[in-house]
Design a protein around this motif. Structure first.
Motif, PDB file in Angstrom:
ATOM      1  N   UNK A 199       0.851  -1.094   0.026  1.00  9.84           N
ATOM      2  CA  UNK A 199       0.495  -0.239   0.074  1.00  9.84           C
ATOM      3  C   UNK A 199       0.804   1.200  -0.109  1.00  9.84           C
ATOM      4  N   UNK A 200       2.182   0.684   0.567  1.00  7.70           N
ATOM      5  CA  UNK A 200       2.818   2.361   0.305  1.00  7.70           C
ATOM      6  C   UNK A 200       3.876   2.681  -1.165  1.00  7.70           C
ATOM      7  N   UNK A 201       3.667   1.735  -2.022  1.00  9.47           N
ATOM      8  CA  UNK A 201       3.815   1.384  -3.520  1.00  9.47           C
ATOM      9  C   UNK A 201       3.088   1.554  -4.519  1.00  9.47           C
ATOM     10  N   UNK A 202       2.524   0.946  -4.109  1.00 15.31           N
ATOM     11  CA  UNK A 202       1.015   0.893  -5.233  1.00 15.31           C
ATOM     12  C   UNK A 202       0.487   1.697  -5.454  1.00 15.31           C
ATOM     13  N   UNK A 203      -0.141   3.137  -6.082  1.00 21.29           N
ATOM     14  CA  UNK A 203      -1.318   3.557  -6.648  1.00 21.29           C
ATOM     15  C   UNK A 203      -2.093   3.350  -7.058  1.00 21.29           C
ATOM     16  N   UNK A 204      -3.566   4.143  -7.222  1.00 19.01           N
ATOM     17  CA  UNK A 204      -4.740   3.080  -7.206  1.00 19.01           C
ATOM     18  C   UNK A 204      -4.934   3.059  -8.597  1.00 19.01           C
ATOM     19  N   UNK A 205      -4.139   4.601  -9.513  1.00 23.58           N
ATOM     20  CA  UNK A 205      -3.986   4.773 -11.144  1.00 23.58           C
ATOM     21  C   UNK A 205      -2.869   4.677 -12.120  1.00 23.58           C
ATOM     22  N   UNK A 206      -2.509   4.907 -13.090  1.00 31.70           N
ATOM     23  CA  UNK A 206      -1.385   3.893 -14.208  1.00 31.70           C
ATOM     24  C   UNK A 206      -0.156   5.975 -13.773  1.00 31.70           C
ATOM     25  N   UNK A 207       0.433   5.391 -14.237  1.00 31.30           N
ATOM     26  CA  UNK A 207       1.733   6.506 -13.638  1.00 31.30           C
ATOM     27  C   UNK A 207       2.133   7.046 -12.133  1.00 31.30           C
ATOM     28  N   UNK A 208       0.929   6.687 -11.646  1.00 26.49           N
ATOM     29  CA  UNK A 208       1.271   6.954  -9.837  1.00 26.49           C
ATOM     30  C   UNK A 208       2.228   6.393  -8.793  1.00 26.49           C
ATOM     31  N   UNK A 209       2.019   4.915  -9.712  1.00 27.65           N
ATOM     32  CA  UNK A 209       2.624   3.891  -8.874  1.00 27.65           C
ATOM     33  C   UNK A 209       4.580   4.418  -8.935  1.00 27.65           C
ATOM     34  N   UNK A 210       5.658   4.648  -9.827  1.00 29.26           N
ATOM     35  CA  UNK A 210       6.810   5.017  -9.902  1.00 29.26           C
ATOM     36  C   UNK A 210       6.789   6.115  -9.102  1.00 29.26           C
TER      37      UNK A 210
END
Length: 471
Positions: free
Chosen positions: A290-301
């Motif tokens: 949850x601290x690394x992965x976002x819910x939409x494209x481009x934000x996880x990086x």
């Protein structure tokens, strides 16, 4: 002061500083690390001079937050952190680097914030504060010297820490819960330590190894860590002697069930590598999916990159790392893994990543990307604690918190841990089971002692077999 008063005073100082940070990355970093850092400061100050923590401190501890209210930390989990030295601010190097580039004064603003918060935290319980004041002032002076040496703009005069006088009739801040034989009252507080003795809060390599060796159980893990430390020491010696040192990955995999000490050992490894000179700071940054992965494209990086930046100079601890293994080709966990791999390569000289989780799922994680297995060449196995080791953890909690165990209670506790161990499953809590047993026993003892008309000191301290009955 009441917990509510402390919360209001704390947020009144921290929130304006946070809002004034000019860079969004710095604000994100401070949101992640600020409250945990100040909580650690509070724990260290409350224990300065030998003062024990009490359940009341848990109330104050849980009010130290500026964002959404976090899940409350139980008193026994707070005690188990054992912060007895003021920590180095993990974000200070970032502030200093930012100020060097921009000419701003974020690092000095943080020091001024700290000068206001240290007295506030130290006096939250209303006790006498001389040992706390001496430790805090020496600690702040050390950070101020570090800022001065950086040659950055800002007011060159140090900010004196303003510690209020103790309230009339307030109890000493350093009571001894166990008087010496022949004493009826707790011993008076110890004299304030000299500032020079508290100027460097960082433990030595020998002290850290002693902390490692003092952990209950984990004999195989301790041997592996000692071997890693020896390897790092020899590499440093070879570098000093001008000898070649082959490439070496510092990243590790920890496998084991919950409560087996993985986070504790990861924190020690960071500090050990700092003491050797492998890492520049040695802080531990814990994160899960949850601290690394976002819910939409481009934000996880972006999210993963911010976490990596906060961990530079220390250890990034990936709890339940297998949750990042992509369940489908479009799972954003794949993106987080790719950013982590690049960060591990780019910062291989000042970052250690430790991936932790259950044994079988961790195998799936390591094979979810072709580059992962080669980055994690060493695996440390954390076995379940045995019944005698669980009993030793339980006894240590009792000693630390001023409770005694008559022989019949020790026998009852040993039988209980044997039964829990024999019936364990994937959800067995290991050390957490011992802490929960202690917490439940203390609660039942409180109900029992409260019914006594005039409980003695022995009554207040003794845990009896019936106190374990509902644990």
């Amino acid at each position: 002061m009441t917990p509510e008063q402390l919360h209001n005073a704390y947020t009144a100082q921290v929130s304006p500083f946070l809002a004034a940070l000019p860079d969004p990355g710095l604000r994100t970093l401070f949101r992640q690390q600020g409250d945990p850092f100040f909580r650690r400061c509070a724990l260290a100050l409350w224990q300065a001079g030998g003062s024990p923590l009490t359940p009341a401190h848990g109330g104050w501890y849980n009010t130290l937050y500026t964002g959404p209210k976090p899940k409350e930390t139980l008193f026994w989990d707070m005690v188990s952190q054992g912060e007895e030295a003021l920590p180095l601010p993990p974000f200070l190097p970032r502030l200093l680097a930012y100020d060097r580039t921009t000419g701003r004064q974020t690092a000095r603003a943080f020091l001024d914030l700290l000068a206001g918060l240290l007295p506030l935290l130290a006096g939250a319980d209303g006790g006498h504060v001389p040992p706390r004041a001496a430790a805090a002032q020496a600690y702040w002076d050390g950070l101020f010297t570090q800022w001065q040496q950086a040659g950055l703009p800002g007011n060159p005069a140090p900010t004196p820490l303003d510690f209020p006088a103790p309230a009339p009739g307030a109890p000493p801040a350093s009571p001894d819960p166990t008087p010496a034989p022949g004493q009826d009252e707790p011993a008076p507080p110890q004299p304030a330590p000299k500032q020079a003795e508290a100027a460097d809060p960082q433990p030595t390599l020998e002290e850290l190894l002693a902390q490692l060796d003092a952990l209950v159980g984990l004999e195989g893990v301790k041997a592996e860590v000692h071997s890693l430390v020896n390897l790092m020491k020899v590499r440093r010696l070879r570098e000093t002697a001008g000898l070649p040192t082959p490439p070496l990955s510092l990243h590790l995999v920890f496998v084991g069930n919950p409560g087996t000490g993985k986070t504790t050992v990861a924190r020690l490894i960071g500090q050990l590598y700092r003491a050797i000179g492998i890492l520049s700071q040695g802080q531990l940054v814990e994160v899960d999916r949850s601290g690394l992965v976002a819910g939409y494209v481009g934000q996880t990086a972006l999210k993963t990159q911010e976490v990596l930046q906060s961990a530079l100079g220390g250890v990034l601890f990936l709890d339940e790392a297998y949750a990042l293994a992509p369940a489908s080709p479009t799972d954003y966990g794949r993106e987080a893994i790719e950013v982590l791999l690049k960060g591990m390569e780019d910062h291989r000289k000042d970052l250690v990543v430790i991936a932790a989780g259950y044994p079988d799922p961790m195998e799936d994680f390591l094979h979810s990307n072709p580059g992962l297995a080669s980055r994690f060449p060493k695996t440390l196995v954390f076995a379940d604690y045995t019944p005698p080791q669980l009993l030793a953890i339980f006894q240590g909690l009792c000693r630390k918190n001023g409770y005694t165990l008559p022989p019949e209670t020790e026998a009852a506790a040993a039988a209980r841990f044997q039964a829990l161990y024999d019936g364990r499953d994937a959800h067995f809590g290991n050390a957490r089971t011992a802490r929960n047993t202690f917490e439940d026993a203390v609660a039942r003892q409180a109900d029992r002692v409260a019914a006594l008309e005039a409980p003695s000191r022995e009554d207040l301290m003794a845990l009896l077999p019936q106190d374990l009955a509902g644990a």
